[in-house]
Design a protein around this motif. Structure first.
Motif, mmCIF file in Angstrom:
data_model
loop_
_atom_site.group_PDB
_atom_site.id
_atom_site.type_symbol
_atom_site.label_atom_id
_atom_site.label_comp_id
_atom_site.label_asym_id
_atom_site.label_seq_id
_atom_site.Cartn_x
_atom_site.Cartn_y
_atom_site.Cartn_z
ATOM 1 N N GLY A 20 -9.457 8.018 -4.997
ATOM 2 C CA GLY A 20 -8.500 6.748 -5.449
ATOM 3 C C GLY A 20 -7.930 6.091 -4.485
ATOM 4 N N THR A 21 -7.734 6.722 -3.060
ATOM 5 C CA THR A 21 -6.955 5.711 -1.986
ATOM 6 C C THR A 21 -8.027 4.827 -1.393
ATOM 7 O OG1 THR A 21 -5.571 7.840 -1.739
ATOM 8 C CG2 THR A 21 -5.850 6.184 0.002
ATOM 9 N N ASP A 73 -10.478 3.647 -3.145
ATOM 10 C CA ASP A 73 -10.620 2.504 -4.013
ATOM 11 C C ASP A 73 -9.455 1.547 -4.142
ATOM 12 O OD1 ASP A 73 -13.056 3.558 -4.945
ATOM 13 O OD2 ASP A 73 -12.122 4.544 -6.636
ATOM 14 N N ARG A 74 -8.141 2.170 -3.867
ATOM 15 C CA ARG A 74 -7.023 1.044 -3.814
ATOM 16 C C ARG A 74 -7.019 0.398 -2.726
ATOM 17 N NH1 ARG A 74 -1.514 2.205 -2.743
ATOM 18 N NH2 ARG A 74 -0.132 0.423 -3.614
ATOM 19 N N SER A 83 -9.532 -2.564 -3.127
ATOM 20 C CA SER A 83 -9.161 -3.457 -4.119
ATOM 21 C C SER A 83 -8.221 -4.246 -3.293
ATOM 22 C CB SER A 83 -8.472 -2.978 -5.223
ATOM 23 O OG SER A 83 -7.310 -2.357 -4.946
ATOM 24 N N PHE A 103 0.879 -1.197 0.020
ATOM 25 C CA PHE A 103 0.207 -0.078 0.041
ATOM 26 C C PHE A 103 0.764 1.195 0.134
ATOM 27 C CE2 PHE A 103 -2.250 3.239 2.494
ATOM 28 C CZ PHE A 103 -3.085 3.671 1.726
#
Length: 146
Positions: free
Chosen positions: A91-92, A94-95, A98, A26
């Motif tokens: 975006g963070t 979502d990452r 995931s 991460f």
């Protein structure tokens, strides 16, 4: 002197090695410090991250402090959520999702001044708060010009 600034945030994991791998993926960096436990497996790893090189430590769950004697009076979860500033909140989130994190609190605007928060629960049971924080950026810009 009162509280002077964030120093170290500790998270707990039953498998510190697995947590170190997950956070390395991460964060994009490896832990800079590791201490083995009595069995030789990592009992503590630490990352230095962010603009001020704050410390994120991951501690073996067997060293988790026991609750205070009056903790039974508390109903529900207790503690604090530490929020880290990020430049791309959506975006963070979502990452992190995931990578196996679960939503704890959705992306939420806190008024109309640019403060927006979200939090996830990492695969090891820790709450990771993230946010966009205009004040953080102001302090950072002032520190760079000083």
């Amino acid at each position: 002197m009162s509280l002077r600034g964030f120093s170290t945030l500790n998270f707990w994991a039953d498998d510190v090695a697995a947590a170190a791998v997950w956070y390395s993926q991460f964060l994009g960096i490896e832990p800079y410090f590791e201490r083995p436990g009595p069995d030789g497996a990592p009992a503590y790893v630490e990352f230095r991250i962010g603009d001020y090189l704050h410390e994120l430590g991951i501690v073996d769950s067997r060293y988790r402090p026991t609750p205070a004697a009056n903790h039974s009076a508390v109903t529900g979860a207790a503690g604090a959520v530490m929020y880290w500033h990020v430049d791309d909140l959506a975006g963070t989130v979502d990452r992190l999702l995931s990578m196996g994190a679960a939503e704890h609190a959705p992306i939420t605007a806190r008024g109309d001044t640019g403060f927006v928060t979200a939090s996830v629960v990492d695969p090891f049971g820790n709450i990771l708060g993230i946010m966009t924080n205009p004040h953080y950026l102001e302090v950072l810009a002032a520190a760079k010009t000083a």
